[in-house]
Write a protein that holds these residues in place. Sequence first.
Motif, PDB file in Angstrom:
ATOM      1  N   LEU A 224      -4.130   5.844   8.390  1.00  0.00           N
ATOM      2  CA  LEU A 224      -5.446   4.775   8.954  1.00  0.00           C
ATOM      3  C   LEU A 224      -6.461   4.048   8.413  1.00  0.00           C
ATOM      4  O   LEU A 224      -6.496   3.099   9.223  1.00  0.00           O
ATOM      5  CB  LEU A 224      -6.065   6.990   8.960  1.00  0.00           C
ATOM      6  N   PRO A 225      -6.717   3.973   7.585  1.00  0.00           N
ATOM      7  CA  PRO A 225      -7.713   2.683   6.671  1.00  0.00           C
ATOM      8  C   PRO A 225      -6.915   1.349   7.766  1.00  0.00           C
ATOM      9  O   PRO A 225      -7.382   0.590   7.856  1.00  0.00           O
ATOM     10  CB  PRO A 225      -7.679   2.955   5.476  1.00  0.00           C
ATOM     11  N   ALA A 226      -5.551   1.633   7.074  1.00  0.00           N
ATOM     12  CA  ALA A 226      -5.416   0.269   7.457  1.00  0.00           C
ATOM     13  C   ALA A 226      -4.704   0.043   8.869  1.00  0.00           C
ATOM     14  O   ALA A 226      -5.331  -1.010   9.124  1.00  0.00           O
ATOM     15  CB  ALA A 226      -3.665   0.136   7.157  1.00  0.00           C
TER      16      ALA A 226
ATOM     17  N   TYR B 206       0.862  -0.981  -0.352  1.00  0.00           N
ATOM     18  CA  TYR B 206       0.339   0.302  -0.184  1.00  0.00           C
ATOM     19  C   TYR B 206       1.154   0.975  -0.320  1.00  0.00           C
ATOM     20  O   TYR B 206       0.441   2.107  -0.833  1.00  0.00           O
ATOM     21  CB  TYR B 206      -1.045  -0.095   0.607  1.00  0.00           C
TER      22      TYR B 206
ATOM     23  N   ARG C 102      -5.479   8.131   3.390  1.00  0.00           N
ATOM     24  CA  ARG C 102      -5.870   7.096   3.165  1.00  0.00           C
ATOM     25  C   ARG C 102      -5.705   5.504   2.581  1.00  0.00           C
ATOM     26  O   ARG C 102      -5.719   5.097   2.321  1.00  0.00           O
ATOM     27  CB  ARG C 102      -5.434   7.974   1.373  1.00  0.00           C
TER      28      ARG C 102
ATOM     29  N   ALA D 255      -6.864   0.820  10.866  1.00  0.00           N
ATOM     30  CA  ALA D 255      -8.025   1.141  12.056  1.00  0.00           C
ATOM     31  C   ALA D 255      -8.381  -0.262  12.580  1.00  0.00           C
ATOM     32  O   ALA D 255      -8.946  -0.609  13.416  1.00  0.00           O
ATOM     33  CB  ALA D 255      -9.194   1.935  11.079  1.00  0.00           C
TER      34      ALA D 255
ATOM     35  N   GLU E 282     -18.275   0.934  15.095  1.00  0.00           N
ATOM     36  CA  GLU E 282     -17.506   0.197  14.596  1.00  0.00           C
ATOM     37  C   GLU E 282     -18.119  -0.795  13.428  1.00  0.00           C
ATOM     38  O   GLU E 282     -16.971  -0.811  12.378  1.00  0.00           O
ATOM     39  CB  GLU E 282     -16.650  -0.509  15.612  1.00  0.00           C
TER      40      GLU E 282
ATOM     41  N   VAL F 129     -17.856   2.017   9.991  1.00  0.00           N
ATOM     42  CA  VAL F 129     -16.920   2.214   9.698  1.00  0.00           C
ATOM     43  C   VAL F 129     -16.348   1.787   9.313  1.00  0.00           C
ATOM     44  O   VAL F 129     -15.644   1.877   8.589  1.00  0.00           O
ATOM     45  CB  VAL F 129     -16.313   3.292  11.461  1.00  0.00           C
ATOM     46  N   LEU F 130     -15.941  -0.143   9.766  1.00  0.00           N
ATOM     47  CA  LEU F 130     -15.238  -0.741   9.497  1.00  0.00           C
ATOM     48  C   LEU F 130     -16.254  -2.063   8.917  1.00  0.00           C
ATOM     49  O   LEU F 130     -15.752  -3.110   8.567  1.00  0.00           O
ATOM     50  CB  LEU F 130     -14.948  -1.517  10.275  1.00  0.00           C
TER      51      LEU F 130
ATOM     52  N   TRP G  94     -16.073  -2.425   5.405  1.00  0.00           N
ATOM     53  CA  TRP G  94     -15.337  -2.965   4.350  1.00  0.00           C
ATOM     54  C   TRP G  94     -14.660  -4.010   5.018  1.00  0.00           C
ATOM     55  O   TRP G  94     -14.279  -4.619   4.113  1.00  0.00           O
ATOM     56  CB  TRP G  94     -14.535  -1.158   3.754  1.00  0.00           C
ATOM     57  N   HIS G  95     -13.985  -4.162   6.036  1.00  0.00           N
ATOM     58  CA  HIS G  95     -13.227  -4.728   6.590  1.00  0.00           C
ATOM     59  C   HIS G  95     -14.051  -5.819   6.778  1.00  0.00           C
ATOM     60  O   HIS G  95     -13.537  -7.225   6.850  1.00  0.00           O
ATOM     61  CB  HIS G  95     -12.442  -3.887   8.349  1.00  0.00           C
TER      62      HIS G  95
END
Length: 264
Positions: free
Chosen positions: A177-179, A157, A174, A181, A249, A252-253, A255-256
């Motif tokens: 923080l997302p990785a 990434y 971008r 999170a 959570e 927000v997550l 996608w995870h």
Amino acid sequence: MSGFLARARWYWLLPVAAVLWEVATRRAEAVYFPPPTAIVARLHELWFSGPPAGLFLTQEAVHDLLPSLGRLFAGWALAATVGVALGLAMGRSRTLAALAEPLLHFGRSVPPSALLPVFLLLFKIGTPMQVAAIVYGVVWPVLINAMDGGRTVDRRYLETGQVFRLGAGTRLVRIILPAAAPKIFAGLRLSVSLALIMMVISELYGSTEGIGHRMLEAQSQFDIPAMWAGIVLLGVLGVLLNVAFLAVERRVLSWHVSARGDAA
């Protein structure tokens, strides 16, 4: 959803446990273990028997609950901000981590309750002392999880960001923080319950208001149902805060969660 349904199959045990508690305490007639009906009645009388226009909150509720919740959220928000910022900085900088990690492990090994006299000397009795105690007790799991999350960002990434010549701020927002999170949220979830614990401890030690102070006052006056009412209220608050945090959570997550499901 299936996990919730699996847990819901056992929720019928809650009213059964309450009935057994009621019967056992009434038969034992133990002074220090009042029946649940007496606890709920005292809870309602103390904090939730006010007028409908005031959301049924009594004057005691305004004097105790609102300041406690205000200090809890202020301390938690400050600890979360400091913990995430410092943790990501230490996770991305080996030099900073090498310098600060020994202090980090020393600081988190000191029980927060042991430093309450120090906070009293620095801030006197009042909200600043209590918020400082909450921040100190809460910041460690957030900081450690954020540091771990910052360290484990996939190099691919970061290399992709370099290829596209992303600036430091853009890479932070971008990519890093997302990785990080999922691990950051794990620390934040632990910190919610710790914030509630530190709120009570700080109010027991140096406060003239709040749930902890009310429980201490009830104990000194041998008002055992009121003391248990505070314990029950804290348990309910803990459950509500955890449910609310899990809802945030998941959103927000999302996608995870979807990525894990696809990988499985």
